[in-house]
Scaffold this motif. Structure first.
Motif, PDB file in Angstrom:
ATOM      1  N   ARG A 285     -44.173 -11.466  16.854  1.00  0.00           N
ATOM      2  CA  ARG A 285     -43.468 -10.297  16.296  1.00  0.00           C
ATOM      3  C   ARG A 285     -42.699 -10.665  15.039  1.00  0.00           C
ATOM      4  NH1 ARG A 285     -41.976  -7.194  21.705  1.00  0.00           N
ATOM      5  NH2 ARG A 285     -42.689  -8.740  23.197  1.00  0.00           N
TER       6      ARG A 285
ATOM      7  N   PRO B 268     -36.588 -13.326  13.942  1.00  0.00           N
ATOM      8  CA  PRO B 268     -36.534 -14.481  14.823  1.00  0.00           C
ATOM      9  C   PRO B 268     -37.514 -14.343  15.975  1.00  0.00           C
ATOM     10  CG  PRO B 268     -34.694 -13.014  15.309  1.00  0.00           C
ATOM     11  CD  PRO B 268     -35.399 -12.454  14.109  1.00  0.00           C
TER      12      PRO B 268
ATOM     13  N   THR C 191     -38.960 -14.315  19.744  1.00  0.00           N
ATOM     14  CA  THR C 191     -38.442 -14.004  21.080  1.00  0.00           C
ATOM     15  C   THR C 191     -38.992 -15.059  22.039  1.00  0.00           C
ATOM     16  OG1 THR C 191     -40.306 -12.508  21.396  1.00  0.00           O
ATOM     17  CG2 THR C 191     -38.267 -11.524  20.583  1.00  0.00           C
TER      18      THR C 191
ATOM     19  N   PRO D 133     -32.409 -18.293  21.627  1.00  0.00           N
ATOM     20  CA  PRO D 133     -32.014 -17.258  20.661  1.00  0.00           C
ATOM     21  C   PRO D 133     -30.622 -17.499  20.067  1.00  0.00           C
ATOM     22  CG  PRO D 133     -33.137 -16.257  22.517  1.00  0.00           C
ATOM     23  CD  PRO D 133     -32.920 -17.708  22.881  1.00  0.00           C
TER      24      PRO D 133
ATOM     25  N   ASN E 246     -29.586 -18.298  16.102  1.00  0.00           N
ATOM     26  CA  ASN E 246     -28.506 -17.612  15.380  1.00  0.00           C
ATOM     27  C   ASN E 246     -27.495 -18.613  14.832  1.00  0.00           C
ATOM     28  OD1 ASN E 246     -28.573 -14.969  17.809  1.00  0.00           O
ATOM     29  ND2 ASN E 246     -29.372 -14.881  15.743  1.00  0.00           N
TER      30      ASN E 246
END
Lengths: 216, 216
Positions: free
Chosen positions: A101, A104, A106, A196, A200
């Motif tokens: 996708r 970032p 998944t 995740p 970040n």
């Protein structure tokens, strides 16, 4: 010790090189016998470094390190052969990242399952220990590149296998006090789901050369 | 400032008390006007503490703090009324934990979505800032209970709202250098998905009075 490093990406190459530098015999495994990354790595990593298929490497290794892409790990380990993994400590360093996708990424699966658990379920005779998947490859093999104390996690169902991994981590330079046992392999859910946040944090810091330290 | 604290659990009570101690007028909101926790909290938290329904509290507050159970947050905020949230900073402290399968809890949703995003999507005129959801309530309001430096995260789509939250965190005792901006509200995925690791860490440490510090 004879060690199989499955996977030719940055984690596989960094771990393979570190293990060879520490005096282990290391075979890097990949899907094909003539993977360019594996050939190049083996040529540069000294006399005790070699390469082969996943099955070649798994048959060779007394200890297995899974550094394949998380979404392909179970298939790679299947092609390595369950019999070649049986009874051996298998360190799972991979994260099931899904870039399909875009960024970032998944996770391909999480929350009620994890890659560590999938591997343990698929290969019940292997002694799976999840570790090192919460940091980049350079930090894994040389914790001193990050300042101060910071932590690495291990989890798995087999206490002896975890102890073996703890000793290997210590040989990489991880102080015993910074190696934290999170319990059975189910805890891999937590360390994989940290990815995740790691992404970040890396974005906010502008570097992947960082880690976290627990304080209480 | 007039602040609405939505939710009567440990986070709501700790934040309500801290905000009242700092001189703010705080109304604790709950589903019913006579929630026992809210009544007891308001009686003990000084002259500027009050309680009411979610709608009462949201109408009262210039700033809203969501401390409801994550799985019930969107419904609670709907009953508060979108018009009462519009234009206001809404600090989302909740995590969508699912205890229905027992312990450890899983997340009700994650990975490709988050509670912070769901709230922002549902209330586009609110200025949602996710923060403080990565630690226990005692640490949120008094970072000094954990030794040394350690970090708190903020994310949200509105820079002014984030700045307001940063100032509020500083008033709680968080040093500016330990308040890390992770970007837009999408980063709530990361901080919410950290919860399974937090639970494992808490189990391994034998305490919930801890936090993490980034080091690079």
């Amino acid at each position: 010790m004879k060690i199989a490093v499955m996977g030719t990406g940055s984690a596989g190459r960094a771990l393979g090189t570190k293990l060879a530098d520490l005096g282990h015999e290391v075979m890097m495994g990949s899907r094909t016998a003539d993977n360019e990354n594996a050939v190049e790595w083996a040529e540069g990593a000294g006399d005790d470094a070699s390469h082969g298929t996943f099955a070649d490497a798994a048959a060779f290794g007394e200890l297995i390190v899974n550094c394949t892409a998380g979404g392909a790990s179970v298939e790679a380990l299947r092609s390595a052969g369950a019999a070649n993994l049986a009874g051996k400590t298998l360190i799972d360093v991979a994260n099931p990242l899904d870039f399909s996708r875009g960024r970032p990424p998944t996770l391909l699966f999480c929350n009620t399952e994890s890659l560590g658990e999938r591997i343990q379920d698929e290969f019940p005779d292997a002694r799976v220990v999840k570790s090192l998947n919460t940091m980049n490859a350079a930090v894994m093999v040389d914790p001193g590149v990050v300042s101060g104390d910071h932590d690495v996690f291990v989890c798995g169902n087999d206490a002896e296998a975890k102890q073996q991994v703890v000793e290997l981590l210590e040989s990489f330079g991880w102080p015993a006090a910074q190696i934290m046992d999170l319990g059975p392999i189910m805890a891999a859910r937590g360390t994989e789901m940290y990815l995740p946040l790691w992404l970040n944090l890396s974005g906010a810091l502008g570097t992947s050369m960082f880690n976290i330290k627990l304080t209480q």
